[in-house]
Write a protein that holds these residues in place. Sequence first.
Motif, PDB file in Angstrom:
ATOM      1  N   ASN A 191      14.456   3.483  -0.250  1.00  0.00           N
ATOM      2  CA  ASN A 191      14.200   4.854   0.326  1.00  0.00           C
ATOM      3  C   ASN A 191      14.870   5.257   1.365  1.00  0.00           C
ATOM      4  N   VAL A 192      14.780   4.277   2.343  1.00  0.00           N
ATOM      5  CA  VAL A 192      15.453   4.563   3.898  1.00  0.00           C
ATOM      6  C   VAL A 192      16.978   4.313   3.774  1.00  0.00           C
ATOM      7  N   HIS A 193      17.440   3.221   3.184  1.00  0.00           N
ATOM      8  CA  HIS A 193      18.860   2.719   3.188  1.00  0.00           C
ATOM      9  C   HIS A 193      19.565   3.027   1.933  1.00  0.00           C
ATOM     10  N   GLY A 194      19.093   3.343   0.982  1.00  0.00           N
ATOM     11  CA  GLY A 194      19.727   3.731  -0.395  1.00  0.00           C
ATOM     12  C   GLY A 194      20.181   2.593  -1.013  1.00  0.00           C
ATOM     13  N   ALA A 212       8.266   2.576  -9.073  1.00  0.00           N
ATOM     14  CA  ALA A 212       7.600   3.857  -8.536  1.00  0.00           C
ATOM     15  C   ALA A 212       7.805   3.802  -6.877  1.00  0.00           C
ATOM     16  N   LEU A 213       7.872   2.638  -6.451  1.00  0.00           N
ATOM     17  CA  LEU A 213       8.226   2.405  -5.030  1.00  0.00           C
ATOM     18  C   LEU A 213       9.726   2.389  -4.678  1.00  0.00           C
ATOM     19  N   GLY A 214      10.546   2.187  -5.700  1.00  0.00           N
ATOM     20  CA  GLY A 214      12.014   2.334  -5.451  1.00  0.00           C
ATOM     21  C   GLY A 214      12.861   1.264  -6.237  1.00  0.00           C
ATOM     22  N   GLY A 309       7.577  10.332   4.239  1.00  0.00           N
ATOM     23  CA  GLY A 309       7.175   9.994   2.811  1.00  0.00           C
ATOM     24  C   GLY A 309       8.048   9.145   1.936  1.00  0.00           C
ATOM     25  N   GLN A 310       8.950   8.510   3.222  1.00  0.00           N
ATOM     26  CA  GLN A 310       9.969   7.401   2.738  1.00  0.00           C
ATOM     27  C   GLN A 310       9.155   5.997   2.522  1.00  0.00           C
TER      28      GLN A 310
END
Length: 344
Positions: A191-194, A212-214, A309-310
Amino acid sequence: MKAVQVIGYGDVDQLQVVDIPVPEPKQGEVLVRVKACGINNTEIWMREGAYGTGKESGWRPEGVQFPRVPGSDVTGEIVSVGNGVKETMIGRRVILFPFTSSGADGEEHIAGDMSFIGSEYDGGYAEYVAWPADLCYDMPLDSFVDSAAFTVSGLTAWHMNEQIEIQSGQTIVVTGASGGVGSFNVQIAANVHGANVFAIVGDLKDADKLKALGASRVFSYRSDTLADDILEANGGPVDAVLDVVGDALFKTALDVLKNGGKFCISGSAGGQQTHLDFRTLYLKHITMYGSVLGTRAEFQAMLEAIKSGQMKPVVDRTFSLDEARDAQTYFKQRGKFGKIVLIP
């Protein structure tokens, strides 16, 4: 005040609920009424002697001194201040940066005098704790329990991600993904670094939670073809591995890394010693990082990511202070998902 002390090395019977004086904040310190304190491997391994039982048992040369109040993931409310601290800090809801050191900015975590709350200082398994005012940050969320989920695990994961310099679109394997550090590694990498995140857990019942977390894919370490499964899913080797397991998944991690890949480790719950064929490292040009905690700038960046929210708190269960033995016992059980938090 009521507190839980570790009185020596051993099992959970070394945790004792006691009544001790409320600490007095010294020059530059504040007194925090503890509202929640997350549990980490660090205080359990310290009690069990996994770090050693002599001078090597802590960050300072003399080793851990007993009795000691453990607990490093502390949130609470400032109720009084020591000399040199503005009284306007009273009433602030804060999360505590977990260690002191004289290290320069960016090198705080590798300074020789680094000292950890709950190890070198009395920590958050208590109703009150005294701590330097400049190491108290505004809570990132309204909930004390949710905010207490981040401190050590979140900072450790943030620093691990910084170490390997993730680029958007890279594939990152995260071990121990249902635990504190692992679940944050999933969130930060994705979510932060893609990054494209492959999560490794024991039980696939948590697959939907991790997605759900990524995480894009979830694998079980119980698979006899784990390395092949990862390589097939990625269409080839991965860019990096963020590991908290150690020996049990070390060979798999090196097998799935690409030439020039990066391996970063911050824990060894699956074995503290391993076999390494150095040829694997130099023939594949693998870069290895050891990692623990992080810097104050990284802590601040993490808090901003939480606010935006990341990163989201993952709390499995809460216990009362009186239930500290039960909480640490539960922490070591398989099948939990997220942090365990004590509430005084």
